[in-house]
Motif scaffolding. Structure first.
Motif, short mmCIF file in Angstrom:
data_model
loop_
_atom_site.label_atom_id
_atom_site.label_comp_id
_atom_site.label_asym_id
_atom_site.label_seq_id
_atom_site.Cartn_x
_atom_site.Cartn_y
_atom_site.Cartn_z
N ASP A 43 -66.63 57.37 95.00
CA ASP A 43 -65.20 57.34 95.32
C ASP A 43 -64.37 57.47 94.05
O ASP A 43 -64.64 56.80 93.04
CB ASP A 43 -64.82 56.04 96.03
CG ASP A 43 -65.22 56.01 97.49
OD1 ASP A 43 -65.49 57.08 98.05
OD2 ASP A 43 -65.28 54.90 98.07
N ALA A 44 -63.35 58.30 94.09
CA ALA A 44 -62.41 58.44 92.98
C ALA A 44 -61.22 57.51 93.24
O ALA A 44 -60.61 57.55 94.30
CB ALA A 44 -61.94 59.89 92.86
N ILE A 45 -60.89 56.69 92.26
CA ILE A 45 -59.88 55.65 92.43
C ILE A 45 -58.57 56.07 91.79
O ILE A 45 -58.53 56.50 90.63
CB ILE A 45 -60.36 54.32 91.80
CG1 ILE A 45 -61.65 53.84 92.46
CG2 ILE A 45 -59.27 53.25 91.91
CD1 ILE A 45 -61.55 53.60 93.95
N THR A 46 -57.49 55.96 92.55
CA THR A 46 -56.14 56.10 92.03
C THR A 46 -55.34 54.89 92.48
O THR A 46 -55.70 54.22 93.46
CB THR A 46 -55.46 57.39 92.52
OG1 THR A 46 -55.47 57.41 93.96
CG2 THR A 46 -56.19 58.62 92.00
N PHE A 47 -54.26 54.62 91.78
CA PHE A 47 -53.48 53.44 92.16
C PHE A 47 -52.04 53.57 91.70
O PHE A 47 -51.73 54.25 90.72
CB PHE A 47 -54.10 52.16 91.58
CG PHE A 47 -54.29 52.16 90.09
CD1 PHE A 47 -53.32 51.64 89.24
CD2 PHE A 47 -55.44 52.68 89.52
CE1 PHE A 47 -53.48 51.64 87.87
CE2 PHE A 47 -55.62 52.68 88.14
CZ PHE A 47 -54.64 52.16 87.32
N ASP A 48 -51.18 52.92 92.47
CA ASP A 48 -49.77 52.78 92.14
C ASP A 48 -49.46 51.29 92.10
O ASP A 48 -49.99 50.51 92.90
CB ASP A 48 -48.89 53.45 93.19
CG ASP A 48 -49.20 54.93 93.33
OD1 ASP A 48 -48.77 55.70 92.47
OD2 ASP A 48 -49.87 55.30 94.32
N ALA A 49 -48.60 50.90 91.19
CA ALA A 49 -48.23 49.49 91.07
C ALA A 49 -46.72 49.38 91.02
O ALA A 49 -46.03 50.24 90.47
CB ALA A 49 -48.86 48.86 89.83
N ALA A 86 -55.05 56.69 87.43
CA ALA A 86 -56.42 56.98 87.86
C ALA A 86 -57.40 56.04 87.19
O ALA A 86 -57.27 55.71 86.01
CB ALA A 86 -56.78 58.43 87.52
N GLY A 87 -58.39 55.58 87.98
CA GLY A 87 -59.46 54.78 87.42
C GLY A 87 -60.26 55.60 86.41
O GLY A 87 -60.43 56.82 86.57
N LYS A 88 -60.76 54.95 85.38
CA LYS A 88 -61.46 55.69 84.33
C LYS A 88 -62.86 56.15 84.75
O LYS A 88 -63.44 57.02 84.11
CB LYS A 88 -61.54 54.83 83.07
CG LYS A 88 -60.18 54.63 82.42
CD LYS A 88 -60.30 54.13 81.01
CE LYS A 88 -58.97 54.21 80.27
NZ LYS A 88 -59.07 53.78 78.87
N ASP A 89 -63.41 55.53 85.79
CA ASP A 89 -64.74 55.90 86.28
C ASP A 89 -64.71 55.98 87.79
O ASP A 89 -63.94 55.27 88.45
CB ASP A 89 -65.80 54.88 85.85
CG ASP A 89 -65.94 54.78 84.34
OD1 ASP A 89 -66.57 55.67 83.76
OD2 ASP A 89 -65.43 53.80 83.77
N LEU A 90 -65.55 56.84 88.34
CA LEU A 90 -65.80 56.80 89.76
C LEU A 90 -66.48 55.48 90.11
O LEU A 90 -67.12 54.85 89.26
CB LEU A 90 -66.70 57.96 90.19
CG LEU A 90 -66.20 59.39 89.92
CD1 LEU A 90 -67.27 60.39 90.37
CD2 LEU A 90 -64.89 59.66 90.63
N MET A 143 -50.39 46.15 93.44
CA MET A 143 -51.08 47.41 93.19
C MET A 143 -51.69 47.90 94.50
O MET A 143 -52.41 47.14 95.17
CB MET A 143 -52.17 47.23 92.13
CG MET A 143 -52.93 48.49 91.77
SD MET A 143 -54.24 48.15 90.54
CE MET A 143 -53.23 47.73 89.11
N ASP A 144 -51.40 49.13 94.87
CA ASP A 144 -52.03 49.77 96.02
C ASP A 144 -53.12 50.69 95.50
O ASP A 144 -52.85 51.61 94.71
CB ASP A 144 -51.00 50.57 96.82
CG ASP A 144 -49.96 49.68 97.49
OD1 ASP A 144 -50.30 48.55 97.84
OD2 ASP A 144 -48.81 50.14 97.65
N ILE A 145 -54.34 50.45 95.93
CA ILE A 145 -55.50 51.14 95.39
C ILE A 145 -56.05 52.10 96.44
O ILE A 145 -56.30 51.70 97.60
CB ILE A 145 -56.58 50.12 94.96
CG1 ILE A 145 -56.00 49.21 93.87
CG2 ILE A 145 -57.84 50.84 94.47
CD1 ILE A 145 -56.82 47.99 93.58
N HIS A 146 -56.20 53.36 96.05
CA HIS A 146 -56.67 54.40 96.96
C HIS A 146 -58.04 54.91 96.52
O HIS A 146 -58.33 55.00 95.32
CB HIS A 146 -55.68 55.57 96.98
CG HIS A 146 -54.33 55.22 97.51
ND1 HIS A 146 -53.38 54.57 96.74
CD2 HIS A 146 -53.77 55.40 98.74
CE1 HIS A 146 -52.28 54.38 97.47
NE2 HIS A 146 -52.49 54.87 98.68
#
Length: 337
Positions: A135-141, A49-53, A164-167
Motif C-alpha cells: 500500500d502507498a501511504i498519503t496523508f493530509d493533516a 507521502a509516506g517515505k516507504d510503502l 491526520m487523515d491517512i489514505h
C-alpha cells in the motif's frame, strides 16, 4: 489541571507566580488566544507521502518489539498491525519537507509568547481499513483545535491538536489525532529544608499506580516474588498484568513465579531530562524473562555504558525508600558500577 477562576480567562493554579496563571511573563492578555484560534482549520500538511510503502520488514520489526505474535501479521495475506498507522507517515531523522506554513507559524507564535517548551500528551486513532504490504501511504493533516490558556504542573500554555487523515492507495484508511502542550515552564518552587538535617529532603521515586488489575503483582513484589499472569484458558503467559488474555480473550487466570533469570532484550540510557529521584545517566532495560515475557526495569551492577543486548541478568529487589521496593535486574557479567 485546575480550572479555578482567576479573574481573566478562568485558569489558575497553586503554582502560579501571582495567582493569575502567569509564568515567566506569559499572561495571555495581549489577544494571543484570538490569533491562535485563527489557525484552526488550516492545513498542517497537504498531500504528503509516506517515505516507504507498507512493507513486511517494518511489520516484522514492530511485532518483534511489541511481542505481538498474531498470525494475521505474517504470511502471504498479512496485514499491518492497526496501531502502526502513524508509523507509515513518520519522516525519520530527515523529517518531512511538506509540512505547511501555517503549522510552523502557529508554533512560532507560541514560542514568541514564551511557550517554548513542548510535551506530547495523547493521541487517538480510528481504523477504517487494514493496511497491507504494498500500500502507498498519503496523508493530509489539519490544525483541528487550539485550547484556551491552561495551567498544568509543567507550566501554562495551550494544547494544540492536529488531525491526520491517512489514505492507502487513495482510500481513507484511518485518522490519527495528536495533541501537544506548548507551554511556558513553571517557575521552580523554592526548596524546603529538613529542619533535622538543614538540607533539602531527598526526593522520592514516583509511586506505582496500584489497582484491582495489578494489585497481585505488587503483593508479590512485597513478598520478593515476581509473579507473571497465566491464562487458564490457553495457558499463555502475559506481562504486564491485564484483566483479559490477548491470545484467547479469557478473563480467567492464575500466576506463575518467574525464576528471575533473563536477558537484556533492548535498553536505553537516560541522560535527560533529569528527575529529582534519579541520578543520570542510568540504564533502563527491556528484560526478556526466561519464561518468555518481557518487562521494563533498571539494569544495575554494571556501568550504564557497559549494558549490552543479550546480556544475562538476574532479578533482585531494591528498596528505594522506607515504603517502596522494586524489582530490578543485576547484570551477570561485567564489573560493579
Amino acid at each position: 489541571m485546575k480550572d479555578g477562576k482567576d479573574g481573566k480567562d478562568g485558569f489558575g493554579s497553586e503554582g502560579d507566580r501571582d495567582g493569575q496563571g502567569n509564568y515567566d511573563g506569559y499572561d495571555g492578555t495581549d489577544g494571543l488566544y484570538g490569533r491562535l484560534k485563527a489557525y484552526e482549520g488550516q492545513p498542517a500538511a497537504t498531500a504528503a507521502a509516506g517515505k516507504d510503502l507498507v512493507n513486511e520488514p517494518m511489520i516484522r520489526h514492530w511485532c518483534e518489539a511489541m511481542g505481538d505474535t498474531d498470525p494475521a501479521y505474517r504470511g502471504p495475506d498479512a496485514v499491518a498491525p492497526p496501531t502502526m498507522l502513524q508509523a507509515w507517515t513518520m519522516g525519520g531523522l530527515s523529517g518531512h519537507s511538506d509540512r505547511s506554513g501555517p503549522y510552523d507559524e502557529l508554533l512560532t507564535l507560541l514560542d514568541e509568547a514564551g511557550c517554548t517548551s513542548v510535551v506530547a500528551t495523547d493521541c487517538e486513532q480510528e481504523y477504517l481499513r487494514p493496511l497491507r504490504p504494498g500500500d502507498a501511504i498519503t496523508f493530509d493533516a489539519v490544525i483541528e483545535s487550539v485550547s484556551e490558556r491552561k495551567t498544568t504542573k509543567l507550566g501554562t500554555g495551550h494544547f494544540v491538536t492536529t488531525r491526520m487523515d491517512i489514505h492507502a492507495d487513495g482510500e481513507l484508511a484511518g485518522t490519527h489525532r495528536f495533541r501537544i502542550l506548548k507551554y511556558a515552564p513553571a517557575a521552580p518552587k523554592p526548596k524546603v529544608e529538613d529542619p533535622k538535617t538543614n538540607s533539602a529532603p531527598k526526593a522520592r521515586r514516583p509511586r506505582p499506580v496500584i489497582n484491582r488489575d495489578n494489585a497481585g503483582f505488587w503483593e508479590g513484589v512485597a513478598a520478593h516474588r515476581l509473579l507473571v499472569q497465566r491464562c487458564t484458558g490457553c495457558e499463555t503467559l502475559r506481562f504486564p498484568w491485564l484483566p483479559g488474555c490477548n491470545a484467547c480473550g479469557s478473563q480467567d487466570w492464575d500466576t506463575v513465579e518467574a525464576s528471575g533469570a533473563g536477558t537484556v532484550f533492548s535498553y536505553v540510557v537516560m541522560h535527560h531530562p533529569p528527575f529529582p529521584a534519579f541520578d543520570p545517566p542510568y540504564a533502563v532495560g527491556l528484560i526478556e524473562l526466561a519464561e518468555g515475557v518481557r518487562m521494563i526495569s533498571n539494569v544495575v551492577g554494571v556501568p550504564y555504558d557497559k549494558v549490552r543486548i543479550g546480556m544475562p541478568v538476574r532479578l533482585e529487589f531494591l528498596r528505594v525508600d522506607e515504603e517502596l521496593e522494586l524489582p530490578v535486574f543485576r547484570a551477570q557479567d561485567g564489573g560493579e558500577g
